[in-house]
Design an enzyme around this catalytic site. Structure first.
Site, PDB file in Angstrom:
ATOM      1  N   ARG A 120      -2.990  -4.217   0.232  1.00 41.17           N
ATOM      2  CA  ARG A 120      -4.169  -3.906  -0.566  1.00 41.17           C
ATOM      3  C   ARG A 120      -4.002  -2.520  -1.171  1.00 41.17           C
ATOM      4  O   ARG A 120      -3.255  -1.702  -0.683  1.00 41.17           O
ATOM      5  CB  ARG A 120      -5.424  -3.961   0.310  1.00 41.17           C
ATOM      6  CG  ARG A 120      -5.738  -5.387   0.774  1.00 41.17           C
ATOM      7  CD  ARG A 120      -6.938  -5.436   1.706  1.00 41.17           C
ATOM      8  NE  ARG A 120      -8.114  -4.900   1.096  1.00 41.17           N
ATOM      9  CZ  ARG A 120      -8.810  -3.877   1.609  1.00 41.17           C
ATOM     10  NH1 ARG A 120      -8.445  -3.309   2.729  1.00 41.17           N
ATOM     11  NH2 ARG A 120      -9.886  -3.435   0.983  1.00 41.17           N
ATOM     12  N   LYS A 185      -3.742  -1.486  13.770  1.00 39.59           N
ATOM     13  CA  LYS A 185      -3.657  -2.610  12.831  1.00 39.59           C
ATOM     14  C   LYS A 185      -2.422  -3.473  13.127  1.00 39.59           C
ATOM     15  O   LYS A 185      -1.305  -2.957  13.217  1.00 39.59           O
ATOM     16  CB  LYS A 185      -3.593  -2.062  11.401  1.00 39.59           C
ATOM     17  CG  LYS A 185      -3.499  -3.137  10.333  1.00 39.59           C
ATOM     18  CD  LYS A 185      -3.820  -2.569   8.953  1.00 39.59           C
ATOM     19  CE  LYS A 185      -3.515  -3.553   7.851  1.00 39.59           C
ATOM     20  NZ  LYS A 185      -3.955  -3.112   6.526  1.00 39.59           N
ATOM     21  N   ARG A 318     -13.086   5.112   7.367  1.00 39.48           N
ATOM     22  CA  ARG A 318     -12.228   5.812   8.330  1.00 39.48           C
ATOM     23  C   ARG A 318     -13.090   6.392   9.434  1.00 39.48           C
ATOM     24  O   ARG A 318     -14.167   6.904   9.177  1.00 39.48           O
ATOM     25  CB  ARG A 318     -11.489   6.972   7.669  1.00 39.48           C
ATOM     26  CG  ARG A 318     -10.585   6.550   6.564  1.00 39.48           C
ATOM     27  CD  ARG A 318      -9.190   7.157   6.784  1.00 39.48           C
ATOM     28  NE  ARG A 318      -8.321   6.734   5.712  1.00 39.48           N
ATOM     29  CZ  ARG A 318      -7.575   5.630   5.764  1.00 39.48           C
ATOM     30  NH1 ARG A 318      -7.591   4.871   6.811  1.00 39.48           N
ATOM     31  NH2 ARG A 318      -6.811   5.313   4.766  1.00 39.48           N
TER      32      ARG A 318
HETATM   33  C1  BTN Z   1      -3.101  -5.109   3.614  1.00 43.30           C
HETATM   34  O1  BTN Z   1      -2.818  -4.151   2.887  1.00 43.30           O
HETATM   35  O2  BTN Z   1      -3.646  -4.948   4.700  1.00 43.30           O
HETATM   36  C2  BTN Z   1      -2.798  -6.524   3.162  1.00 43.30           C
HETATM   37  C3  BTN Z   1      -1.404  -6.914   3.530  1.00 43.30           C
HETATM   38  C4  BTN Z   1      -1.048  -8.318   3.108  1.00 43.30           C
HETATM   39  C5  BTN Z   1       0.406  -8.644   3.362  1.00 43.30           C
HETATM   40  C6  BTN Z   1       0.715 -10.087   3.111  1.00 43.30           C
HETATM   41  S1  BTN Z   1       2.305 -10.550   3.696  1.00 43.30           S
HETATM   42  C7  BTN Z   1       2.152 -12.086   2.923  1.00 43.30           C
HETATM   43  C8  BTN Z   1       1.519 -11.833   1.576  1.00 43.30           C
HETATM   44  N1  BTN Z   1       2.524 -11.462   0.612  1.00 43.30           N
HETATM   45  C9  BTN Z   1       2.390 -10.224   0.178  1.00 43.30           C
HETATM   46  O3  BTN Z   1       3.119  -9.666  -0.657  1.00 43.30           O
HETATM   47  N2  BTN Z   1       1.324  -9.655   0.767  1.00 43.30           N
HETATM   48  C10 BTN Z   1       0.671 -10.560   1.672  1.00 43.30           C
END
Ligand code: BTN
Length: 321
Positions: A120, A185, A318
């Site tokens: 994100r 996380k 946060r």
């Molecule tokens: C975050 O930032 O918390 C979200 C992370 C999401 C990662 C997943 S891995 C599978 C899918 N493909 C990606 O490129 N991103 C999501």
């Protein structure tokens, strides 16, 4: 029979008889024996236990399409088009490409590693080979863009429930949908929308990354953990995790389409990482006490006796130092 199918069954490190393996994989016992020899020649440590069967000593956790499909209820397995890739840039990007080509079933892509995994807010998502779960689904959601309120929280609830159902572990949620294990996380979800509204549907791509076996990740700039690190006593198997997540997400989305966010609100709040804690939002401009989520999935902060809703996209909560 593919070698991975056999190894996936043996991955639980229990003893499996040649007969039960042959039955499960629909082949002869001789075919099983040949595959065991092949696996051993490739370096897998498989013991032959006289009169009992085979046991894999040492950990292996391979992704296997058939093993995942077998763990899904038939009506769900028939809705999806599941593919496992050794490597891709991003499973979300891969799903987007499949959707652009047009396909009738729900595309579900898993990859053993990602070269450009995205998180994100423009972050990267660390995606080393063979260790974690990188999974994306192309979900057609009934309604228009306003029908998506709360969807990203619903996906977080579904993923948390799936992990808990497998591991008897307890997951917390950091708004909107980060999964936390033992205070750190372990998983994140990226929700993207593809294209314009089509025939009463919004095409959503939901990507979930779960740190499963990862022990080290120097490039990750926030406190993180993996399921193995948080709960070493549990045997986490990526195929079982994938099946549980796919099933939980498809079921949750179907309920969400019929009933909206309301049935998930309490389930989300029961796992709220920030409930009752002093937190800061909007780049530190707003401070208050975490008070759960409203009916649209906005996060609520108790500020000077009244509740202020913090909307998706514009904040990062946060814990105040
Ligand atoms: C975050 O930032 O918390 C979200 C992370 C999401 C990662 C997943 S891995 C599978 C899918 N493909 C990606 O490129 N991103 C999501």
């Amino acid at each position: 029979m593919k070698l991975n199918s056999l190894l996936s069954i043996l991955a639980d490190q229990e003893v499996h008889s040649g007969e039960s393996l042959a039955r499960e994989l629909g082949v002869s016992r001789t075919a099983i024996w040949k595959q065991v020899r092949k696996a051993m020649s490739e370096g897998y440590a498989i013991e032959t236990i006289r009169g009992q069967g085979y046991r894999l000593s040492g950990r292996v956790d391979l992704l296997d399409r058939q093993v995942i499909l077998r763990q899904l209820e038939d009506n769900l397995a028939s809705q999806i088009d599941l593919e496992i890739l050794g490597e891709t840039d991003s499973t979300n990007a891969e799903v987007a490409r499949r959707l652009a080509r047009g396909q009738s079933r729900i595309p579900v892509i898993l990859a053993d590693c990602q070269t450009a995994g995205r998180g994100r807010r423009g972050r990267n998502w660390s995606s080393p080979k063979g260790q974690n779960l990188y999974l994306s689904l192309g979900l057609p959601i009934k309604g228009d863009f306003t029908s998506l309120d709360g969807l990203s929280l619903v996906l977080g609830v579904a993923a948390a429930e799936a992990l808990e159902s497998i591991g008897k572990a307890s997951i917390k949620l950091k708004w909107p949908n980060d999964l936390f294990a033992e205070g750190r996380k372990c998983s994140g979800i990226l929700v993207e929308i593809q294209g314009e509204l089509q025939q009463g549907y919004v095409q959503v791509i939901a990507g979930i990354g779960i740190n499963v076996h990862m022990q080290q990740a120097d490039e990750v700039d926030q406190p993180w953990t993996s399921l193995d690190l948080a709960w070493p006593g549990i045997t986490w198997i990526r195929n079982s995790l994938a099946a549980a997540i796919i099933e939980a997400i498809l079921k949750a989305v179907s309920t969400f389409e019929e009933e909206g966010f309301e049935p998930f609100r309490e389930l989300w709040q029961a796992r709220d990482l920030f409930r009752g804690k002093t937190v800061a939002a909007r780049e530190g401009q707003l401070k208050g006490v975490g008070a759960g989520v409203d009916s649209q999935g906005n996060y609520l902060l108790e500020v000077d006796g009244s509740q202020v809703a913090v909307r998706a996209g514009d904040i990062s909560l946060r814990v105040k130092p």
